[in-house]
Scaffold this active site. Structure first.
Site, PDB file in Angstrom:
ATOM      1  N   LEU A  15       6.179  -1.902   5.034  1.00 26.67           N
ATOM      2  CA  LEU A  15       5.729  -1.618   6.406  1.00 26.67           C
ATOM      3  C   LEU A  15       4.217  -1.431   6.466  1.00 26.67           C
ATOM      4  O   LEU A  15       3.660  -1.246   7.542  1.00 26.67           O
ATOM      5  CB  LEU A  15       6.392  -0.336   6.921  1.00 26.67           C
ATOM      6  CG  LEU A  15       7.866  -0.446   7.303  1.00 26.67           C
ATOM      7  CD1 LEU A  15       8.389   0.908   7.767  1.00 26.67           C
ATOM      8  CD2 LEU A  15       8.045  -1.478   8.413  1.00 26.67           C
ATOM      9  N   ILE A  19      -1.676   0.640   3.701  1.00 28.31           N
ATOM     10  CA  ILE A  19      -2.755   0.368   4.659  1.00 28.31           C
ATOM     11  C   ILE A  19      -2.921   1.560   5.610  1.00 28.31           C
ATOM     12  O   ILE A  19      -4.049   1.970   5.922  1.00 28.31           O
ATOM     13  CB  ILE A  19      -2.446  -0.902   5.498  1.00 28.31           C
ATOM     14  CG1 ILE A  19      -2.198  -2.111   4.616  1.00 28.31           C
ATOM     15  CG2 ILE A  19      -3.552  -1.167   6.514  1.00 28.31           C
ATOM     16  CD1 ILE A  19      -3.403  -2.612   3.876  1.00 28.31           C
ATOM     17  N   ASP A  71      -1.996  -0.841  -4.215  1.00 23.80           N
ATOM     18  CA  ASP A  71      -2.405   0.014  -3.093  1.00 23.80           C
ATOM     19  C   ASP A  71      -3.713   0.746  -3.387  1.00 23.80           C
ATOM     20  O   ASP A  71      -4.466   1.076  -2.469  1.00 23.80           O
ATOM     21  CB  ASP A  71      -1.313   1.034  -2.753  1.00 23.80           C
ATOM     22  CG  ASP A  71      -0.305   0.445  -1.760  1.00 23.80           C
ATOM     23  OD1 ASP A  71      -0.725  -0.369  -0.913  1.00 23.80           O
ATOM     24  OD2 ASP A  71       0.880   0.798  -1.835  1.00 23.80           O
ATOM     25  N   ASP A 147      16.167   6.384  -1.100  1.00 24.85           N
ATOM     26  CA  ASP A 147      16.276   5.837  -2.457  1.00 24.85           C
ATOM     27  C   ASP A 147      16.498   6.996  -3.441  1.00 24.85           C
ATOM     28  O   ASP A 147      15.871   8.047  -3.299  1.00 24.85           O
ATOM     29  CB  ASP A 147      14.967   5.167  -2.913  1.00 24.85           C
ATOM     30  CG  ASP A 147      14.607   3.967  -2.059  1.00 24.85           C
ATOM     31  OD1 ASP A 147      15.459   3.533  -1.287  1.00 24.85           O
ATOM     32  OD2 ASP A 147      13.447   3.490  -2.181  1.00 24.85           O
ATOM     33  N   ILE A 148      17.347   6.749  -4.437  1.00 23.77           N
ATOM     34  CA  ILE A 148      17.563   7.788  -5.465  1.00 23.77           C
ATOM     35  C   ILE A 148      16.235   8.084  -6.167  1.00 23.77           C
ATOM     36  O   ILE A 148      15.878   9.223  -6.406  1.00 23.77           O
ATOM     37  CB  ILE A 148      18.593   7.298  -6.511  1.00 23.77           C
ATOM     38  CG1 ILE A 148      19.964   7.181  -5.865  1.00 23.77           C
ATOM     39  CG2 ILE A 148      18.635   8.229  -7.714  1.00 23.77           C
ATOM     40  CD1 ILE A 148      21.036   6.644  -6.790  1.00 23.77           C
ATOM     41  N   LYS A 187      15.055  -1.145  19.225  1.00 23.31           N
ATOM     42  CA  LYS A 187      16.086  -0.252  18.699  1.00 23.31           C
ATOM     43  C   LYS A 187      15.473   0.944  17.955  1.00 23.31           C
ATOM     44  O   LYS A 187      14.722   0.770  17.000  1.00 23.31           O
ATOM     45  CB  LYS A 187      17.003  -1.038  17.745  1.00 23.31           C
ATOM     46  CG  LYS A 187      17.886  -2.042  18.468  1.00 23.31           C
ATOM     47  CD  LYS A 187      18.892  -1.316  19.348  1.00 23.31           C
ATOM     48  CE  LYS A 187      19.762  -2.241  20.147  1.00 23.31           C
ATOM     49  NZ  LYS A 187      20.540  -1.527  21.189  1.00 23.31           N
ATOM     50  N   PRO A 190      17.483   3.061  13.761  1.00 17.39           N
ATOM     51  CA  PRO A 190      17.086   3.170  12.348  1.00 17.39           C
ATOM     52  C   PRO A 190      16.071   4.293  12.121  1.00 17.39           C
ATOM     53  O   PRO A 190      16.127   4.991  11.104  1.00 17.39           O
ATOM     54  CB  PRO A 190      16.461   1.799  12.048  1.00 17.39           C
ATOM     55  CG  PRO A 190      17.029   0.876  13.074  1.00 17.39           C
ATOM     56  CD  PRO A 190      17.268   1.703  14.296  1.00 17.39           C
ATOM     57  N   CYS A 379     -12.851 -14.669 -15.045  1.00 18.81           N
ATOM     58  CA  CYS A 379     -12.083 -14.361 -16.260  1.00 18.81           C
ATOM     59  C   CYS A 379     -11.432 -15.631 -16.826  1.00 18.81           C
ATOM     60  O   CYS A 379     -12.095 -16.392 -17.498  1.00 18.81           O
ATOM     61  CB  CYS A 379     -11.074 -13.263 -15.969  1.00 18.81           C
ATOM     62  SG  CYS A 379     -10.752 -12.266 -17.428  1.00 18.81           S
ATOM     63  N   GLY A 381     -10.889 -18.160 -15.263  1.00 13.41           N
ATOM     64  CA  GLY A 381     -11.687 -19.201 -14.619  1.00 13.41           C
ATOM     65  C   GLY A 381     -12.977 -19.468 -15.383  1.00 13.41           C
ATOM     66  O   GLY A 381     -13.529 -20.579 -15.339  1.00 13.41           O
ATOM     67  N   HIS A 515     -14.010  -8.881 -13.378  1.00 15.60           N
ATOM     68  CA  HIS A 515     -13.331  -9.103 -12.095  1.00 15.60           C
ATOM     69  C   HIS A 515     -14.128  -8.491 -10.945  1.00 15.60           C
ATOM     70  O   HIS A 515     -13.908  -7.330 -10.593  1.00 15.60           O
ATOM     71  CB  HIS A 515     -11.930  -8.486 -12.125  1.00 15.60           C
ATOM     72  CG  HIS A 515     -10.992  -9.214 -13.030  1.00 15.60           C
ATOM     73  ND1 HIS A 515     -10.217 -10.264 -12.593  1.00 15.60           N
ATOM     74  CD2 HIS A 515     -10.728  -9.075 -14.348  1.00 15.60           C
ATOM     75  CE1 HIS A 515      -9.493 -10.731 -13.604  1.00 15.60           C
ATOM     76  NE2 HIS A 515      -9.791 -10.024 -14.683  1.00 15.60           N
ATOM     77  N   GLU A 517     -13.816  -8.918  -7.895  1.00 13.55           N
ATOM     78  CA  GLU A 517     -13.009  -8.647  -6.687  1.00 13.55           C
ATOM     79  C   GLU A 517     -12.610  -7.174  -6.576  1.00 13.55           C
ATOM     80  O   GLU A 517     -12.308  -6.701  -5.483  1.00 13.55           O
ATOM     81  CB  GLU A 517     -11.767  -9.550  -6.650  1.00 13.55           C
ATOM     82  CG  GLU A 517     -10.711  -9.304  -7.715  1.00 13.55           C
ATOM     83  CD  GLU A 517     -10.932 -10.088  -8.995  1.00 13.55           C
ATOM     84  OE1 GLU A 517     -12.093 -10.437  -9.294  1.00 13.55           O
ATOM     85  OE2 GLU A 517      -9.944 -10.342  -9.714  1.00 13.55           O
TER      86      GLU A 517
HETATM   87  N1  GLN Z   1      -5.876 -14.465 -20.286  1.00 11.90           N
HETATM   88  C1  GLN Z   1      -7.259 -14.208 -20.450  1.00 11.90           C
HETATM   89  C2  GLN Z   1      -7.525 -13.085 -21.429  1.00 11.90           C
HETATM   90  O1  GLN Z   1      -6.673 -12.286 -21.721  1.00 11.90           O
HETATM   91  C3  GLN Z   1      -7.935 -13.926 -19.121  1.00 11.90           C
HETATM   92  C4  GLN Z   1      -7.434 -12.682 -18.480  1.00 11.90           C
HETATM   93  C5  GLN Z   1      -7.780 -12.602 -17.036  1.00 11.90           C
HETATM   94  O2  GLN Z   1      -8.032 -13.618 -16.411  1.00 11.90           O
HETATM   95  N2  GLN Z   1      -7.779 -11.406 -16.492  1.00 11.90           N
HETATM   96  O3  GLN Z   1      -8.618 -12.955 -21.925  1.00 11.90           O
END
Ligand code: GLN
Length: 566
Positions: A15, A19, A71, A147-148, A187, A190, A379, A381, A515, A517
């Site tokens: 749901l 967020i 999350d 949920d249990i 409704k 629920p 990574c 990539g 990473h 991101e």
């Molecule tokens: N599989 C690669 C490694 O373990 C890259 C891991 C990833 O992309 N986070 O180094």
């Protein structure tokens, strides 16, 4: 005293509890409160680190190297006053693990160890640990009421309310109010049942947040209030939003923060949500649209790329660009070639594990390199870009990562412990041995080359970024890569591992071992993503200009496509 808000969910999962939790935290932070967030997960896995991305979505990595629920990524994207750490997410499995360890050590002096009080005490101890130094903690209880698995968490919350007082705790319950097409009606049943489940374990919610497709009418809210003993003004309607970043403003418009603050007896400034309004305005009014490709291998559950897709949206906000993402299966590229990449404005190859799809990622990186399309490798990539370059440009036909082919003749990517054994080259290990076979996790410093695109984007010559990987660029091959036109744009501090590569002769070809991101948010987009989307915009402009130029030269009456060819 630290006060605690518990957020539970009812009726169905998904749901958007995470967020809502993050958005409420954002609004309270905008009222100058010091807020932290905790997620308690009911499953038995000790942490999500080893869970399949297909089942659980992305593993979010905190700065201190914890592998956590996705999350926590939302939490960090919505608030600035608290950084998530391993304390901010724990599972039933980790609680039992700790209690059993204490029992084995004899800490319980031979007493019978039980869910109440031993498990619930351990849960409360961990909740309090997150509260240290904060005025408020929002605790999201994973799973669905009934949920249990989540019962010990709810019981711990009930006890905590008794211990620190009703005035210092607040219970928010999130439910679904469905629209039944055949009946032509909303409704509420629920929701009534779900609140009854909560009350049967001694918890009366103070606030209900009702998720629905459309805004609920006053009549419906009044009915829900009557049946659940929740004040009518505290029955909040939260209809589907076009973007998750609108939720803080939506909650504020319904005075949720006023209700929370009043019930907790707090006195604070009104919310300044101007930054959030700027974000939603940019999302609603992009100045242009581009399309980029993400070439990945976990496409059946796009939650596996949650932080990544959000980071792209953030960079779009910054560049006033709507970025449409074409998800391309790396295995499809292996089968059918790079046709799916033909007309995109940029290519991104994200992280991944294991051999499946790696050849497709290499080809995607090659496609970007050969056609000078902006490329961001993250990574795996980066590994794909380096392996492709080693094969095609350096001429090492059998180059590979040892993750895919442990016996490759040219392990341009490998475990640090393998480098000496396999290549016989003279790389010094400099105390890297502990990296062999173990995951490099969490935030580490990366030193940037002053002439790189990266250092220009970051505006400095170092950065702190998060890692989650095992394999590294083999330093024994770096001289050959550099000689053929690849630049090492970033190196790790101290152990001198390759952190970033670029190909300077191309317009924008950047890859990183970390990473980025995980460090992006809608109000503060990440420099690398910002630069990537700006490069994609430039590429789109150049493509359009070229198209217009050819069209200009086309004889009258010849359709544009024909003039340009395919
Ligand atoms: N599989 C690669 C490694 O373990 C890259 C891991 C990833 O992309 N986070 O180094």
């Amino acid at each position: 005293m630290t006060q605690y808000i518990f957020v539970t969910g009812g009726v169905v999962s998904s749901l958007g509890k995470g967020i809502v939790t993050a958005s409420l935290a954002a609004v309270l932070e905008a009222r100058s409160l010091k807020v932290n967030i905790l997620k308690m997960d009911p499953y038995i896995n000790v942490d999500p680190g080893t869970m399949s991305p297909f089942q659980h979505g992305e593993v979010f990595v905190t700065a201190d190297g914890a592998e956590t629920d996705l999350d926590l990524g939302h939490y960090e994207r919505f608030i600035r006053g608290a950084r998530m750490s391993q304390k901010n997410n724990f599972t039933t499995g980790s609680v039992y693990d700790e209690v059993i360890r204490k029992e084995r050590r004899g800490d319980y002096l031979g007493r019978t160890v039980q869910v109440i009080p031993h498990i619930t005490d351990e849960i409360k101890r961990r909740i309090h640990a997150v509260g240290e130094g904060f005025e408020l903690v929002i605790v999201e209880i994973g799973g669905t009421v009934g949920d249990i698995e989540s019962q010990p968490f709810l019981e711990a919350a009930r006890q905590l309310r008794l211990e620190i007082g009703v005035r210092n705790t607040l219970f928010i319950h999130l439910t679904l109010v469905p629209w039944l097409k055949t009946a032509g009606e909303i409704k509420t049943k629920p929701t009534q049942h779900s609140v009854r489940d909560l009350r049967s374990i001694g918890l009366q919610p103070d606030v209900l947040i009702c998720r629905s497709a459309e805004t609920l009418t006053e009549d419906v809210r009044r009915k829900i209030a009557l049946f659940t003993s929740v004040e009518e003004r505290a029955v909040i309607s939260l209809p589907d939003a076009p973007s998750i970043y609108q939720v803080p403003v939506m909650l504020n418009e319904q005075s949720l923060d006023d209700i929370v603050i009043e019930k907790l007896g707090r006195d604070c400034a009104s919310a300044n949500l101007s930054e959030w309004r700027r974000v939603t305005d940019a999302l609603e009014h992009p100045e242009r649209t581009i399309e980029i490709a993400i070439v990945g291998k976990y496409l059946d559950l796009l939650d596996a790329y949650k932080s990544l897709s959000e980071a792209i949206i953030h960079a779009g906000i910054e560049n006033r660009t709507q970025v449409d993402v074409r998800y391309v299966d790396a295995e499809e590229i292996e089968r059918d070639g790079c046709g799916a990449l033909q007309d995109v404005h940029a290519v991104l190859v994200p992280g991944g594990f294991g051999p499946r799809g790696f050849e497709g990622m290499i080809r995607a990186a090659e496609f970007a390199r050969e056609n000078d399309v902006p490329y961001l490798g993250i990574c795996y990539g980066l590994h794909a870009a380096v392996v492709g370059f080693a094969r095609q440009v350096v001429g090492l036909d059998n180059a590979n990562t040892t993750e895919v082919n442990p016996n490759t003749r040219d392990p341009v990517i490998g475990l640090v412990s393998e480098w000496l054994d396999r290549t016989g080259r003279t790389e010094q290990r400099n105390g890297d041995e502990d990296l062999g076979g173990t995951m490099r996790l969490g935030e580490q410093r990366c030193l940037l080359d002053a002439s790189s695109i990266a250092s220009e984007l970051y505006g400095q010559t170092y950065t702190m970024e998060r890692h989650r990987h095992r394999y590294e660029v083999n330093n024994g091959y770096v001289p050959a890569l550099v000689e053929h036109g690849m630049a090492v744009a970033g190196r790790s501090d101290g152990d001198r591992l390759v952190e970033m590569i670029e190909i300077p002769e191309l317009q924008w070809f950047v890859a990183c071992q970390f990473h980025p991101e995980f460090n992006s948010s809608p109000r503060d987009s990440h420099p690398l993503f910002r630069g990537f989307i700006a490069a994609a915009n430039r590429h789109a402009d150049a493509q359009r200009a070229q198209l217009a130029g050819v069209a200009h030269m086309a004889p009258p009456g010849v359709p544009l496509e024909q003039a340009v060819g395919d």
